[in-house]
Design a protein around this motif. Structure first.
Motif, PDB file in Angstrom:
ATOM      1  N   GLU A 130       0.808  -1.217   0.000  1.00 50.73           N
ATOM      2  CA  GLU A 130       0.000   0.000   0.000  1.00 50.73           C
ATOM      3  C   GLU A 130       0.846   1.274   0.000  1.00 50.73           C
ATOM      4  O   GLU A 130       0.991   1.927  -1.028  1.00 50.73           O
ATOM      5  CB  GLU A 130      -0.970  -0.028   1.188  1.00 50.73           C
ATOM      6  N   THR A 131       1.455   1.651   1.139  1.00 53.22           N
ATOM      7  CA  THR A 131       2.167   2.931   1.213  1.00 53.22           C
ATOM      8  C   THR A 131       3.562   2.725   1.785  1.00 53.22           C
ATOM      9  O   THR A 131       3.817   1.761   2.524  1.00 53.22           O
ATOM     10  CB  THR A 131       1.409   3.932   2.110  1.00 53.22           C
ATOM     11  N   GLU A 154       4.779   4.747   3.933  1.00 50.96           N
ATOM     12  CA  GLU A 154       4.672   5.055   5.363  1.00 50.96           C
ATOM     13  C   GLU A 154       4.488   3.787   6.181  1.00 50.96           C
ATOM     14  O   GLU A 154       5.015   3.676   7.298  1.00 50.96           O
ATOM     15  CB  GLU A 154       3.503   6.019   5.614  1.00 50.96           C
ATOM     16  N   ARG A 175      10.396  10.379  -1.966  1.00 52.16           N
ATOM     17  CA  ARG A 175       9.477  11.089  -2.858  1.00 52.16           C
ATOM     18  C   ARG A 175       8.046  10.605  -2.689  1.00 52.16           C
ATOM     19  O   ARG A 175       7.102  11.360  -2.939  1.00 52.16           O
ATOM     20  CB  ARG A 175       9.918  10.902  -4.311  1.00 52.16           C
ATOM     21  N   ARG A 176       7.862   9.343  -2.277  1.00 50.20           N
ATOM     22  CA  ARG A 176       6.502   8.817  -2.130  1.00 50.20           C
ATOM     23  C   ARG A 176       5.844   9.238  -0.823  1.00 50.20           C
ATOM     24  O   ARG A 176       4.653   8.966  -0.619  1.00 50.20           O
ATOM     25  CB  ARG A 176       6.542   7.279  -2.185  1.00 50.20           C
ATOM     26  N   LEU A 177       6.586   9.854   0.088  1.00 48.48           N
ATOM     27  CA  LEU A 177       6.003  10.264   1.369  1.00 48.48           C
ATOM     28  C   LEU A 177       4.973  11.369   1.141  1.00 48.48           C
ATOM     29  O   LEU A 177       5.239  12.370   0.464  1.00 48.48           O
ATOM     30  CB  LEU A 177       7.085  10.767   2.317  1.00 48.48           C
ATOM     31  N   VAL A 178       3.804  11.185   1.715  1.00 47.23           N
ATOM     32  CA  VAL A 178       2.763  12.216   1.606  1.00 47.23           C
ATOM     33  C   VAL A 178       3.169  13.463   2.387  1.00 47.23           C
ATOM     34  O   VAL A 178       3.008  14.590   1.931  1.00 47.23           O
ATOM     35  CB  VAL A 178       1.416  11.655   2.110  1.00 47.23           C
ATOM     36  N   ASN A 179       3.727  13.245   3.586  1.00 50.67           N
ATOM     37  CA  ASN A 179       4.182  14.355   4.435  1.00 50.67           C
ATOM     38  C   ASN A 179       5.622  14.068   4.838  1.00 50.67           C
ATOM     39  O   ASN A 179       5.889  13.248   5.716  1.00 50.67           O
ATOM     40  CB  ASN A 179       3.290  14.476   5.671  1.00 50.67           C
ATOM     41  N   ARG A 180       6.575  14.750   4.192  1.00 52.99           N
ATOM     42  CA  ARG A 180       7.983  14.461   4.453  1.00 52.99           C
ATOM     43  C   ARG A 180       8.440  14.947   5.821  1.00 52.99           C
ATOM     44  O   ARG A 180       9.503  14.551   6.302  1.00 52.99           O
ATOM     45  CB  ARG A 180       8.840  15.099   3.363  1.00 52.99           C
ATOM     46  N   ARG A 188       6.919  14.248   8.464  1.00 53.42           N
ATOM     47  CA  ARG A 188       6.449  13.273   9.449  1.00 53.42           C
ATOM     48  C   ARG A 188       7.625  12.536  10.104  1.00 53.42           C
ATOM     49  O   ARG A 188       7.548  12.123  11.253  1.00 53.42           O
ATOM     50  CB  ARG A 188       5.537  12.271   8.751  1.00 53.42           C
TER      51      ARG A 188
END
Length: 712
Positions: A514-515, A517, A602-607, A609
């Motif tokens: 999925e993600t 994260e 780059r795939r992090l929604v909120n870097r 975090r």
């Protein structure tokens, strides 16, 4: 048989069917037994070969590491090879740590000077030996105290010794890289040896300084290991070199022949053991020579009319050690029980026919009436009514048959319960989340080649220094330790929507569909589990904290079932998988707990975090393009995280100066970091790298990326 008596009409068809069915079952049982033997023999050979290969890898892996340490000490002047004035305490410590090593030494390229520490073959005590112009190259031997300092002169060799003429020196010069010699008789011990050697060059002008080497006596412990392997009842295992010389075997025969002054290696084809001799002869004839054997081979040949199962597996460590592992198992070790069962089956068939004939005659008189009840009850059972029982109150054969039907119903009911339990047990090998991932409802739906191809995060984790830890444990303790560790970290992967693809000894490979994260959170949770585990183990007397490293990358991955039709297992393959494995290896180099790629960042929604620190721009082995890598400070211990956070601004300034080719400023930044946080391995690495570049100058077209030529 319309006009035949009812007794005959009832008995003869039953007898004919019984003979046909029992005969067919007996034949199929025999054939299936043969096939099972072949499968079992194949698995046994592969397992034994793999165990032997693992034992060899563990035994012959340390000498090259020792040589690299000594080469560095030699080139830095810490080992005085030419005058023998200093350095024995370094070699002494190595010999104390590695009990299987027989001799650690270096030879000078100038005049053949020699300097080393050996383990006496008679007493086992460590001794210093050196030869140079001061003793006319007749090697002197000295005893050592408990700290490795020389004490008393013991004796002087009666022959001069020029290191440059020895096989280990020539082998290293020939390859110009780490090398192994052929197996030979040691100059000092007169025992069969194999030597790992490494050329040493001056870092300034690449002039040859000499060669450092490590002797490994072919171990009696390894031969004992071969003897203790369970290879059927009379199977054998042996190791030969490409010339056919016996290196070790599970037999009791001597591996050397000839006189003590002129010993020779025993050829496998001259072995006194018929199984070893014929196996070697068959391999030599089948392939033409031992040199032509490439890859794992499973073969069969006949010996005195009996079939023999044979497996040969090349063993090559990449540094010149090139041997063959051979495992041979006679088919008769397994077929004896099958033949005995066949004879028992024939006897039982005859007995069953006699009983059936007598019972048939009696049943003809009394079986007609209750047979309808039996038929009805059996139909109900066949439709799934396992609680159905036959109500026939008779003490004769029909009553016994009714009881048998009732027993059969009970057993079938128990069998279905057992099958359900087995289905639940299979879920441990094919977890529900993996079935869901492959869009399968049951383990029975899984087929070879089933896969899903999509972008996923890939995780590799590994215990650092596990080999060193395992050396201090008994085998059972090592297994218990690994299982305890895996039981703590694996649930963290599942808890964050990932699943384990496979266990790699003390390591784990997992994917997160999925993600990214999910993958990072799972990694951080694993580090927390390890910290808690270390806290709990502090009470142990032999406590030693464990550390793990994790690498994460994201990319297109094909995950599914691989193997053969008789055995399949989950796996994941792609360039992203290989890169994730390389990142886990780099975590040791940079002293980082959790290393991620630029693709993950780059795939992090909120870097914001996570607390990230840029590590380097690297080109890993097998790739031509560089990638940026980062460490996730959230995975570090609190003290490490705080230290790196305090120096983060200085670190980033040093990275910028390094990228801008301002090496002097970069060196100052990294030295400032090390003054405040000496344990920062990344700062250490950059400080050493900048110093080297300042000394040698920047390469042409230098872009700041660092290339790793070896897997980490």
């Amino acid at each position: 048989m319309q006009n035949s008596p009812l007794r005959l009409a009832f008995t003869v068809p039953v007898l004919v069917q019984l003979v046909a069915v029992v005969g067919l079952v007996g034949y199929l049982s025999f054939r299936n037994g043969q096939q099972a033997v072949q499968v079992l023999a194949s698995q046994l050979r592969s397992e034994v070969s793999a165990r032997i290969q693992g034992e060899l890898e563990s035994y012959f892996g340390d000498p090259h590491a020792i040589n690299r340490l000594n080469a560095t000490a030699f080139s830095n002047g810490d080992l005085d090879i030419e005058n023998a004035t200093q350095g024995e305490h370094l070699l002494f410590q190595q010999m104390k740590i590695y009990s299987e090593i027989a001799f650690v030494y270096c030879g000078s390229a100038r005049s053949g000077e020699f300097f080393g520490i050996l383990r006496s073959p008679d007493t086992g005590e460590l001794q210093l030996s050196y030869g140079n112009a001061s003793n006319n190259f007749y090697r002197n031997y000295y005893s050592l105290d408990v700290r490795g300092n020389r004490q008393h002169f013991i004796y002087q060799a009666d022959k001069s010794y020029d290191a440059r003429l020895r096989p280990w020196f020539k082998a290293a010069l020939h390859r110009e890289t780490p090398a192994w010699t052929d197996v030979y008789i040691a100059f000092t011990t007169r025992l069969p040896n194999v030597t790992a050697s490494l050329p040493v060059y001056d870092s300034r002008d690449r002039a040859l300084l000499g060669v450092c080497a490590t002797d490994v006596v072919l171990p009696e412990e390894f031969r004992t290991f071969l003897k203790e392997l369970e290879i059927g009842q009379s199977g054998q295992a042996f190791v030969v070199d490409r010339n056919g010389n016996l290196i070790s075997s599970s037999t009791d025969e001597p591996l050397m022949k000839g006189t003590e002054e002129a010993p020779q290696f025993l050829q496998a084809i001259n072995s006194r053991n018929p199984l070893v001799q014929e196996s070697a002869a068959y391999l030599s004839k089948h392939f033409g020579s031992f040199d032509k054997i490439q890859g794992n081979q499973q073969l069969t040949f006949a010996l005195n009319g009996d079939q023999q199962f044979l497996e040969v597996l090349p063993f090559n460590d990449g540094f010149g050690l090139d041997w063959l592992i051979v495992v041979v198992v006679p088919e008769s070790d397994y077929m004896g029980q099958i033949l005995w069962n066949t004879r028992i089956t024939i006897v039982l068939c005859v007995l069953a026919l006699a009983i059936a004939l007598g019972v048939g005659i009696l049943l003809a008189r009394r079986v007609t009436a209750p047979i309808l009840k039996l038929n009805t009850a059996v139909k109900e059972i066949a439709q799934g009514d396992w609680n159905q029982r036959v109500q026939v109150s008779r003490a004769d054969e029909v009553g016994e048959l009714a009881k048998s039907v009732n027993t059969m119903a009970t057993q079938i009911q128990q069998a279905f319960v057992q099958l359900e339990n087995q289905r639940n047990a299979f879920s441990r090998f094919f977890p529900p989340e993996y079935l869901h991932f492959l869009d399968k409802h049951s383990v029975t739906d899984i087929e070879l080649g089933d896969h899903i191809s999509k972008d996923m995060a890939v995780m590799f984790s590994d215990i650092r220094g596990f080999t060193r830890l395992a050396e201090k444990m008994a085998p059972q303790e090592a297994f218990d330790f690994i299982n305890d560790y895996l039981q703590r970290i694996s649930p963290q992967i599942r808890a964050h929507k990932g699943f384990v693809v496979k266990f790699l000894g003390d390591g784990v490979m997992a994917i997160f569909p999925e993600t990214v994260e999910n993958a990072i959170d799972a990694a951080i949770a694993q580090f927390q589990q390890v910290q808690d585990y270390n806290q709990q183990r502090r009470r142990d007397q032999d406590f030693e904290a464990i550390e793990i490293g994790i690498g994460l990358h994201v990319g297109h991955v094909m995950a599914g079932m691989v193997g053969e039709h008789d055995r399949i297992q989950p796996d994941a393959v792609s360039d992203a998988v290989n890169l994730a494995a390389r990142l886990e290896g780099l975590s040791k180099v940079y002293g980082a707990a959790l290393v991620i790629s630029e693709s993950v960042r780059r795939r992090l929604v909120n870097r914001d975090r996570y607390q990230l620190r840029f590590l380097d721009q690297v080109i890993v082995k097998g790739r031509t393009k560089s990638i940026a890598i980062y460490e996730v400070l959230d995975a570090e211990t609190e003290s490490q995280r705080e230290s790196k956070r305090r120096t983060l601004e200085t670190f980033e300034a040093g990275i910028k100066a390094y990228s801008d080719r301002n090496l002097t400023a970069a060196k100052a930044y990294f030295e400032a970091i090390l003054a405040e946080h000496p344990e920062d391995m990344t700062a250490q690495l950059y400080e050493q790298r900048v110093s080297l570049l300042l000394e040698q100058g920047l390469p042409k077209n230098w872009d700041g990326a660092w290339t790793f030529e070896q897997k980490r």
